[in-house]
Scaffold this motif. Structure first.
Motif, mmCIF file in Angstrom:
data_model
loop_
_atom_site.group_PDB
_atom_site.id
_atom_site.type_symbol
_atom_site.label_atom_id
_atom_site.label_comp_id
_atom_site.label_asym_id
_atom_site.label_seq_id
_atom_site.Cartn_x
_atom_site.Cartn_y
_atom_site.Cartn_z
ATOM 1 N N ALA A 27 0.837 -1.196 0.000
ATOM 2 C CA ALA A 27 0.000 0.000 0.000
ATOM 3 C C ALA A 27 0.869 1.242 0.000
ATOM 4 O O ALA A 27 2.050 1.201 0.372
ATOM 5 N N ALA A 28 0.274 2.345 -0.422
ATOM 6 C CA ALA A 28 0.932 3.652 -0.385
ATOM 7 C C ALA A 28 -0.056 4.671 0.150
ATOM 8 O O ALA A 28 -1.218 4.686 -0.261
ATOM 9 N N ILE A 29 0.406 5.501 1.079
ATOM 10 C CA ILE A 29 -0.434 6.548 1.656
ATOM 11 C C ILE A 29 0.334 7.865 1.598
ATOM 12 O O ILE A 29 1.497 7.931 1.980
ATOM 13 N N ALA A 30 -0.332 8.897 1.126
ATOM 14 C CA ALA A 30 0.244 10.243 1.120
ATOM 15 C C ALA A 30 -0.617 11.155 1.971
ATOM 16 O O ALA A 30 -1.837 10.987 2.048
ATOM 17 N N VAL A 31 0.026 12.108 2.598
ATOM 18 C CA VAL A 31 -0.670 13.128 3.380
ATOM 19 C C VAL A 31 -0.325 14.482 2.777
ATOM 20 O O VAL A 31 0.847 14.792 2.548
ATOM 21 N N THR A 32 -1.356 15.266 2.507
ATOM 22 C CA THR A 32 -1.138 16.584 1.918
ATOM 23 C C THR A 32 -1.998 17.619 2.627
ATOM 24 O O THR A 32 -3.055 17.302 3.169
ATOM 25 N N ASP A 33 -1.526 18.856 2.646
ATOM 26 C CA ASP A 33 -2.388 19.963 3.045
ATOM 27 C C ASP A 33 -2.772 20.702 1.769
ATOM 28 O O ASP A 33 -2.607 20.177 0.672
ATOM 29 N N ARG A 34 -3.261 21.903 1.874
ATOM 30 C CA ARG A 34 -3.699 22.622 0.678
ATOM 31 C C ARG A 34 -2.535 23.104 -0.177
ATOM 32 O O ARG A 34 -2.727 23.498 -1.329
ATOM 33 N N GLU A 35 -1.324 23.082 0.377
ATOM 34 C CA GLU A 35 -0.161 23.622 -0.321
ATOM 35 C C GLU A 35 0.701 22.553 -0.982
ATOM 36 O O GLU A 35 1.115 22.702 -2.132
ATOM 37 N N GLU A 36 0.976 21.460 -0.253
ATOM 38 C CA GLU A 36 1.956 20.490 -0.746
ATOM 39 C C GLU A 36 1.832 19.170 0.003
ATOM 40 O O GLU A 36 1.176 19.085 1.051
ATOM 41 N N ILE A 37 2.513 18.149 -0.554
ATOM 42 C CA ILE A 37 2.568 16.854 0.111
ATOM 43 C C ILE A 37 3.450 16.961 1.350
ATOM 44 O O ILE A 37 4.563 17.488 1.294
ATOM 45 N N LEU A 38 2.946 16.453 2.465
ATOM 46 C CA LEU A 38 3.705 16.477 3.709
ATOM 47 C C LEU A 38 4.534 15.221 3.889
ATOM 48 O O LEU A 38 5.519 15.228 4.635
ATOM 49 N N GLY A 39 4.142 14.147 3.227
ATOM 50 C CA GLY A 39 4.908 12.912 3.326
ATOM 51 C C GLY A 39 4.182 11.756 2.674
ATOM 52 O O GLY A 39 2.975 11.803 2.447
ATOM 53 N N VAL A 40 4.948 10.717 2.350
ATOM 54 C CA VAL A 40 4.403 9.503 1.737
ATOM 55 C C VAL A 40 4.920 8.304 2.517
ATOM 56 O O VAL A 40 6.108 8.237 2.869
ATOM 57 N N VAL A 41 4.038 7.361 2.784
ATOM 58 C CA VAL A 41 4.402 6.125 3.467
ATOM 59 C C VAL A 41 4.099 4.963 2.529
ATOM 60 O O VAL A 41 3.000 4.867 1.981
ATOM 61 N N VAL A 42 5.065 4.099 2.318
ATOM 62 C CA VAL A 42 4.854 2.911 1.475
ATOM 63 C C VAL A 42 5.282 1.671 2.256
ATOM 64 O O VAL A 42 6.239 1.704 3.031
ATOM 65 N N ARG A 43 4.563 0.603 2.047
ATOM 66 C CA ARG A 43 4.872 -0.682 2.661
ATOM 67 C C ARG A 43 4.496 -1.802 1.695
ATOM 68 O O ARG A 43 3.552 -1.672 0.917
ATOM 69 N N GLY A 44 5.219 -2.897 1.773
ATOM 70 C CA GLY A 44 4.850 -4.091 1.027
ATOM 71 C C GLY A 44 5.258 -4.059 -0.427
ATOM 72 O O GLY A 44 6.157 -3.320 -0.833
ATOM 73 N N PHE A 45 4.560 -4.882 -1.213
ATOM 74 C CA PHE A 45 4.966 -5.139 -2.583
ATOM 75 C C PHE A 45 3.911 -4.718 -3.609
ATOM 76 O O PHE A 45 2.712 -4.916 -3.408
ATOM 77 N N ALA A 46 4.406 -4.144 -4.711
ATOM 78 C CA ALA A 46 3.551 -3.877 -5.862
ATOM 79 C C ALA A 46 3.387 -5.136 -6.694
ATOM 80 O O ALA A 46 2.394 -5.309 -7.393
ATOM 81 N N ASP A 47 4.377 -6.006 -6.629
ATOM 82 C CA ASP A 47 4.337 -7.317 -7.282
ATOM 83 C C ASP A 47 4.960 -8.299 -6.302
ATOM 84 O O ASP A 47 6.185 -8.357 -6.155
ATOM 85 N N ALA A 48 4.124 -9.050 -5.613
ATOM 86 C CA ALA A 48 4.613 -9.939 -4.558
ATOM 87 C C ALA A 48 5.466 -11.065 -5.119
ATOM 88 O O ALA A 48 6.474 -11.446 -4.522
ATOM 89 N N ARG A 244 -5.858 18.235 -3.154
ATOM 90 C CA ARG A 244 -5.692 19.682 -2.949
ATOM 91 C C ARG A 244 -6.737 20.470 -3.727
ATOM 92 O O ARG A 244 -7.180 21.544 -3.288
ATOM 93 N N LEU A 245 -7.140 19.959 -4.886
ATOM 94 C CA LEU A 245 -8.226 20.608 -5.630
ATOM 95 C C LEU A 245 -9.504 20.615 -4.798
ATOM 96 O O LEU A 245 -10.200 21.639 -4.713
ATOM 97 N N LEU A 246 -9.812 19.495 -4.169
ATOM 98 C CA LEU A 246 -11.024 19.412 -3.360
ATOM 99 C C LEU A 246 -10.907 20.260 -2.102
ATOM 100 O O LEU A 246 -11.873 20.911 -1.686
ATOM 101 N N LEU A 247 -9.720 20.274 -1.502
ATOM 102 C CA LEU A 247 -9.512 21.125 -0.327
ATOM 103 C C LEU A 247 -9.665 22.598 -0.679
ATOM 104 O O LEU A 247 -10.081 23.406 0.152
ATOM 105 N N GLY A 248 -9.351 22.927 -1.925
ATOM 106 C CA GLY A 248 -9.448 24.314 -2.374
ATOM 107 C C GLY A 248 -10.787 24.681 -2.972
ATOM 108 O O GLY A 248 -10.924 25.769 -3.554
#
Length: 269
Positions: A27-48, A244-248
């Motif tokens: 999985a991949a998770i990103a956190v953003t505010d209205r300005e920019e990405i604050l960070g991305v977390v990735v774990r595991g495999f895209a192709d196991a 960010r489009l939706l936040l804006g």
């Protein structure tokens, strides 16, 4: 930002615990505010099978989140005067042979999953196929009476958007949303070409019983699609731009406007 690194470590730990429970190899998770990405977390495999790890740029099929993109285009067409959200769909799309025993179905009903149409997808993953089958699958309750999720409803909406605009859904999404937001890794169709750099989809090996943690995963059935109900391929970096489009409220911080204030109100209502 104080505490942000610790927060992302906790998100990563949560992912590691949850992945086995959700039968997902990565999985991949990103956190953003209205300005920019604050960070991305990735774990595991895209192709196991090949031990290819998930990366921030890994593309996934985003499924029914695609419907919200189609809804934006529908609101754009309504604001441009080319689409009446409250007109009968059979008038907007003359080739649609849909019985309407309880009254006229409109784009508004399709957008809000209140048309009474069947869920769909399993019977026909293609747009023309779904429209053909709907000749014999009429709505089951009066439009607007209640909520009933329908993939076929958004397939019909996509066909209407193509008819009124003269453009295919993937091109509409690219021109109206992806390009203005700089979503360069995002596409509006699932094709054999996109499969080359796409995370592999998986499902539990047994499809005749509730999944359990000890059930091994197998690659899911591959389906090619370009309908409006769920055919977008993207990654968390691009999806952060969409967030960010939706936040804006339909406009990004750099002034890029995809929806007017009134259009955004219509979309969210």
């Amino acid at each position: 930002m104080v505490g942000l690194a610790e927060a992302f470590e906790r998100i990563g730990s949560f992912l590691e615990r949850r992945l086995p429970l959700t039968h997902a190899p990565g999985a991949a998770i990103a956190v953003t505010d209205r300005e920019e990405i604050l960070g991305v977390v990735v774990r595991g495999f895209a192709d196991a099978a090949a031990s290819v790890p998930v990366r921030p740029e890994t593309r996934f099929e985003i499924g029914s989140i695609s419907k919200s993109f189609a809804a934006i285009v529908a609101v754009q067409e309504a604001e441009a005067g080319r689409l009446d959200l409250h007109a009968p769909v059979t008038e907007l799309l003359p080739r649609l042979e849909l019985e309407q025993p309880f009254g006229a179905v409109t784009p508004h009903h399709l957008l809000t999953h209140s048309s009474g149409l069947a869920i769909g997808t399993e019977e026909s993953p293609t747009g023309p196929g779904a429209l053909w089958l709907l000749r014999h699958v009429p709505p089951t309750f009066p439009p607007g009476e209640r909520f009933h999720y329908s993939n076929d409803g958004y397939k019909v909406l996509g066909a209407i958007l193509e008819h009124v605009s003269g453009r295919a859904v993937p091109e509409l999404l690219r021109e109206r949303i992806f390009e203005p937001l700089g979503m360069r890794a995002t596409e509006g169709r699932i094709s054999n070409r996109t499969r080359r750099d796409l995370a592999v989809g998986y499902e539990p090996i047994f499809d005749d019983r509730p999944p359990q943690r000890h059930h091994e995963l197998v690659p899911a059935r591959w389906t090619v699609s370009e309908t409006a109900d769920g055919s977008i391929v993207s990654n968390v970096v691009d999806m952060s731009a969409y967030a960010r489009l939706l936040l804006g409220g339909g406009t990004t911080t750099d002034g890029t406007s995809v929806l007017s204030e009134g259009g955004f109100a219509t979309l969210t209502r």
